[in-house]
Design a protein around this motif. Structure first.
Motif, PDB file in Angstrom:
ATOM      1  N   ALA A 123      -6.798   7.554   7.266  1.00 10.32           N
ATOM      2  CA  ALA A 123      -7.687   6.611   6.580  1.00 10.32           C
ATOM      3  C   ALA A 123      -7.954   7.078   5.152  1.00 10.32           C
ATOM      4  CB  ALA A 123      -8.992   6.467   7.353  1.00 10.32           C
ATOM      5  N   ALA A 124      -8.146   8.382   4.965  1.00 11.78           N
ATOM      6  CA  ALA A 124      -8.367   8.914   3.621  1.00 11.78           C
ATOM      7  C   ALA A 124      -7.137   8.703   2.745  1.00 11.78           C
ATOM      8  CB  ALA A 124      -8.728  10.389   3.694  1.00 11.78           C
ATOM      9  N   LEU A 125      -5.961   8.896   3.310  1.00 13.42           N
ATOM     10  CA  LEU A 125      -4.725   8.668   2.560  1.00 13.42           C
ATOM     11  C   LEU A 125      -4.570   7.193   2.191  1.00 13.42           C
ATOM     12  CD1 LEU A 125      -2.141   9.955   1.458  1.00 13.42           C
ATOM     13  CD2 LEU A 125      -1.071   9.393   3.643  1.00 13.42           C
ATOM     14  N   ALA A 126      -4.893   6.297   3.114  1.00  9.73           N
ATOM     15  CA  ALA A 126      -4.821   4.865   2.825  1.00  9.73           C
ATOM     16  C   ALA A 126      -5.813   4.476   1.730  1.00  9.73           C
ATOM     17  CB  ALA A 126      -5.086   4.062   4.099  1.00  9.73           C
ATOM     18  N   LEU A 127      -6.987   5.092   1.740  1.00 12.48           N
ATOM     19  CA  LEU A 127      -7.970   4.812   0.691  1.00 12.48           C
ATOM     20  C   LEU A 127      -7.492   5.315  -0.670  1.00 12.48           C
ATOM     21  CD1 LEU A 127     -11.285   5.555   2.589  1.00 12.48           C
ATOM     22  CD2 LEU A 127     -10.478   3.332   1.788  1.00 12.48           C
ATOM     23  N   LEU A 128      -6.818   6.451  -0.685  1.00  8.38           N
ATOM     24  CA  LEU A 128      -6.265   6.953  -1.954  1.00  8.38           C
ATOM     25  C   LEU A 128      -5.174   6.033  -2.495  1.00  8.38           C
ATOM     26  CD1 LEU A 128      -6.133  10.789  -1.304  1.00  8.38           C
ATOM     27  CD2 LEU A 128      -7.575   9.568  -2.929  1.00  8.38           C
ATOM     28  N   VAL A 129      -4.350   5.495  -1.598  1.00  7.49           N
ATOM     29  CA  VAL A 129      -3.318   4.545  -2.025  1.00  7.49           C
ATOM     30  C   VAL A 129      -3.972   3.279  -2.572  1.00  7.49           C
ATOM     31  CG1 VAL A 129      -1.462   3.046  -1.188  1.00  7.49           C
ATOM     32  CG2 VAL A 129      -1.530   5.439  -0.506  1.00  7.49           C
TER      33      VAL A 129
ATOM     34  N   SER B 166     -15.988   0.926  -4.834  1.00  9.47           N
ATOM     35  CA  SER B 166     -16.180   0.707  -3.397  1.00  9.47           C
ATOM     36  C   SER B 166     -15.278   1.615  -2.566  1.00  9.47           C
ATOM     37  CB  SER B 166     -15.904  -0.756  -3.053  1.00  9.47           C
ATOM     38  OG  SER B 166     -16.807  -1.595  -3.725  1.00  9.47           O
ATOM     39  N   VAL B 167     -14.046   1.778  -2.994  1.00  9.13           N
ATOM     40  CA  VAL B 167     -13.121   2.649  -2.275  1.00  9.13           C
ATOM     41  C   VAL B 167     -13.562   4.105  -2.396  1.00  9.13           C
ATOM     42  CG1 VAL B 167     -10.729   3.462  -2.195  1.00  9.13           C
ATOM     43  CG2 VAL B 167     -11.202   1.051  -2.417  1.00  9.13           C
ATOM     44  N   ALA B 168     -14.087   4.486  -3.557  1.00  8.30           N
ATOM     45  CA  ALA B 168     -14.600   5.851  -3.722  1.00  8.30           C
ATOM     46  C   ALA B 168     -15.776   6.096  -2.789  1.00  8.30           C
ATOM     47  CB  ALA B 168     -15.010   6.081  -5.167  1.00  8.30           C
ATOM     48  N   MET B 169     -16.614   5.083  -2.594  1.00  9.92           N
ATOM     49  CA  MET B 169     -17.730   5.201  -1.666  1.00  9.92           C
ATOM     50  C   MET B 169     -17.220   5.409  -0.238  1.00  9.92           C
ATOM     51  SD  MET B 169     -20.692   2.395  -0.888  1.00  9.92           S
ATOM     52  CE  MET B 169     -19.540   1.257  -0.175  1.00  9.92           C
ATOM     53  N   LEU B 170     -16.227   4.650   0.160  1.00 10.11           N
ATOM     54  CA  LEU B 170     -15.642   4.824   1.490  1.00 10.11           C
ATOM     55  C   LEU B 170     -14.967   6.183   1.624  1.00 10.11           C
ATOM     56  CD1 LEU B 170     -14.098   1.294   2.019  1.00 10.11           C
ATOM     57  CD2 LEU B 170     -16.022   2.275   3.253  1.00 10.11           C
ATOM     58  N   LEU B 171     -14.306   6.620   0.571  1.00  4.32           N
ATOM     59  CA  LEU B 171     -13.632   7.921   0.598  1.00  4.32           C
ATOM     60  C   LEU B 171     -14.642   9.052   0.729  1.00  4.32           C
ATOM     61  CD1 LEU B 171     -10.784   9.090   0.427  1.00  4.32           C
ATOM     62  CD2 LEU B 171     -11.084   9.255  -2.029  1.00  4.32           C
ATOM     63  N   LEU B 172     -15.786   8.936   0.061  1.00  2.00           N
ATOM     64  CA  LEU B 172     -16.840   9.937   0.212  1.00  2.00           C
ATOM     65  C   LEU B 172     -17.325  10.011   1.660  1.00  2.00           C
ATOM     66  CD1 LEU B 172     -19.210   9.635  -2.860  1.00  2.00           C
ATOM     67  CD2 LEU B 172     -18.258  11.714  -1.922  1.00  2.00           C
ATOM     68  N   ALA B 173     -17.494   8.861   2.292  1.00  2.00           N
ATOM     69  CA  ALA B 173     -17.952   8.838   3.675  1.00  2.00           C
ATOM     70  C   ALA B 173     -16.921   9.468   4.614  1.00  2.00           C
ATOM     71  CB  ALA B 173     -18.259   7.408   4.103  1.00  2.00           C
ATOM     72  N   VAL B 174     -15.650   9.170   4.395  1.00  2.00           N
ATOM     73  CA  VAL B 174     -14.592   9.729   5.250  1.00  2.00           C
ATOM     74  C   VAL B 174     -14.466  11.239   5.041  1.00  2.00           C
ATOM     75  CG1 VAL B 174     -12.094   9.736   5.636  1.00  2.00           C
ATOM     76  CG2 VAL B 174     -13.306   7.579   5.484  1.00  2.00           C
ATOM     77  N   ILE B 175     -14.516  11.693   3.793  1.00  2.00           N
ATOM     78  CA  ILE B 175     -14.416  13.127   3.525  1.00  2.00           C
ATOM     79  C   ILE B 175     -15.613  13.860   4.122  1.00  2.00           C
ATOM     80  CG2 ILE B 175     -14.501  14.850   1.672  1.00  2.00           C
ATOM     81  CD1 ILE B 175     -12.693  13.009   0.060  1.00  2.00           C
ATOM     82  N   GLY B 176     -16.786  13.257   4.026  1.00  2.00           N
ATOM     83  CA  GLY B 176     -17.968  13.853   4.646  1.00  2.00           C
ATOM     84  C   GLY B 176     -17.826  13.966   6.152  1.00  2.00           C
ATOM     85  N   PHE B 177     -17.221  12.955   6.769  1.00  2.00           N
ATOM     86  CA  PHE B 177     -16.999  13.020   8.213  1.00  2.00           C
ATOM     87  C   PHE B 177     -15.967  14.082   8.565  1.00  2.00           C
ATOM     88  CE2 PHE B 177     -15.019  11.762  12.178  1.00  2.00           C
ATOM     89  CZ  PHE B 177     -16.136  11.608  12.987  1.00  2.00           C
ATOM     90  N   LEU B 178     -14.908  14.177   7.770  1.00  2.00           N
ATOM     91  CA  LEU B 178     -13.867  15.168   8.047  1.00  2.00           C
ATOM     92  C   LEU B 178     -14.394  16.592   7.918  1.00  2.00           C
ATOM     93  CD1 LEU B 178     -10.721  13.668   6.293  1.00  2.00           C
ATOM     94  CD2 LEU B 178     -11.101  13.930   8.740  1.00  2.00           C
ATOM     95  N   ASN B 179     -15.284  16.830   6.978  1.00  2.00           N
ATOM     96  CA  ASN B 179     -15.808  18.171   6.757  1.00  2.00           C
ATOM     97  C   ASN B 179     -17.075  18.458   7.546  1.00  2.00           C
ATOM     98  OD1 ASN B 179     -13.757  18.835   4.959  1.00  2.00           O
ATOM     99  ND2 ASN B 179     -14.887  18.015   3.218  1.00  2.00           N
ATOM    100  N   GLY B 180     -17.563  17.479   8.295  1.00  2.00           N
ATOM    101  CA  GLY B 180     -18.776  17.680   9.074  1.00  2.00           C
ATOM    102  C   GLY B 180     -20.030  17.783   8.219  1.00  2.00           C
ATOM    103  N   ARG B 181     -20.067  17.044   7.122  1.00  2.00           N
ATOM    104  CA  ARG B 181     -21.206  17.072   6.200  1.00  2.00           C
ATOM    105  C   ARG B 181     -21.816  15.673   6.130  1.00  2.00           C
ATOM    106  NH1 ARG B 181     -20.513  20.874   1.547  1.00  2.00           N
ATOM    107  NH2 ARG B 181     -22.672  20.262   1.310  1.00  2.00           N
ATOM    108  N   PRO B 182     -22.810  15.388   6.964  1.00  2.00           N
ATOM    109  CA  PRO B 182     -23.371  14.027   6.997  1.00  2.00           C
ATOM    110  C   PRO B 182     -24.123  13.641   5.725  1.00  2.00           C
ATOM    111  CG  PRO B 182     -24.616  15.484   8.429  1.00  2.00           C
ATOM    112  CD  PRO B 182     -23.423  16.268   7.949  1.00  2.00           C
ATOM    113  N   GLU B 183     -24.494  14.613   4.889  1.00  2.00           N
ATOM    114  CA  GLU B 183     -25.197  14.265   3.649  1.00  2.00           C
ATOM    115  C   GLU B 183     -24.284  13.539   2.667  1.00  2.00           C
ATOM    116  OE1 GLU B 183     -23.960  18.597   3.407  1.00  2.00           O
ATOM    117  OE2 GLU B 183     -25.100  17.433   4.834  1.00  2.00           O
ATOM    118  N   PHE B 184     -22.973  13.610   2.856  1.00  2.00           N
ATOM    119  CA  PHE B 184     -22.056  12.851   2.010  1.00  2.00           C
ATOM    120  C   PHE B 184     -22.263  11.350   2.192  1.00  2.00           C
ATOM    121  CE2 PHE B 184     -18.283  15.631   0.587  1.00  2.00           C
ATOM    122  CZ  PHE B 184     -19.132  16.659   0.257  1.00  2.00           C
TER     123      PHE B 184
END
Length: 94
Positions: free
Chosen positions: A5-11, A38-56
């Motif tokens: 999903a993160a890769l698709a958002l980067l594309v 908007s995509v950057a916002m989604l990417l922040l949420a996905v990266i936060g989930f991947l790293n286990g950081r809910p404050e993202f």
């Protein structure tokens, strides 16, 4: 799954960046900039989930709100030429 999903958002972000650079009108470029935000916002949420950081997620929500306000301000500026009402009425011309 989330890495895909993160890769698709980067594309998606790279395609929106191309659209922002090649957009024929100003409003196409503004829409592409809003899409990038908007995509950057989604990417922040996905990266936060991947790293286990809910404050993202909190950062993503704030970024999304700033994205909406910024887009409205830019479009208002280009449509009217200013961002606010000065509050002074001009005297009627005779």
């Amino acid at each position: 799954m989330f890495a895909v999903a993160a890769l698709a958002l980067l594309v998606t972000m790279s395609l929106a960046l191309v659209r922002a650079a090649a957009g024929p009108t100003l409003f196409d470029r503004a829409l592409a900039a809003n899409t990038i935000g908007s995509v950057a916002m989604l990417l922040l949420a996905v990266i936060g989930f991947l790293n286990g950081r809910p404050e993202f997620l909190d950062l993503a929500i704030v970024y999304g709100l700033l994205n909406i306000i910024g887009t409205i301000a830019v479009l208002k500026y280009f449509r009217r030429g200013d961002l606010g009402d000065p509050g002074i009425e001009e005297p009627a011309k005779k």
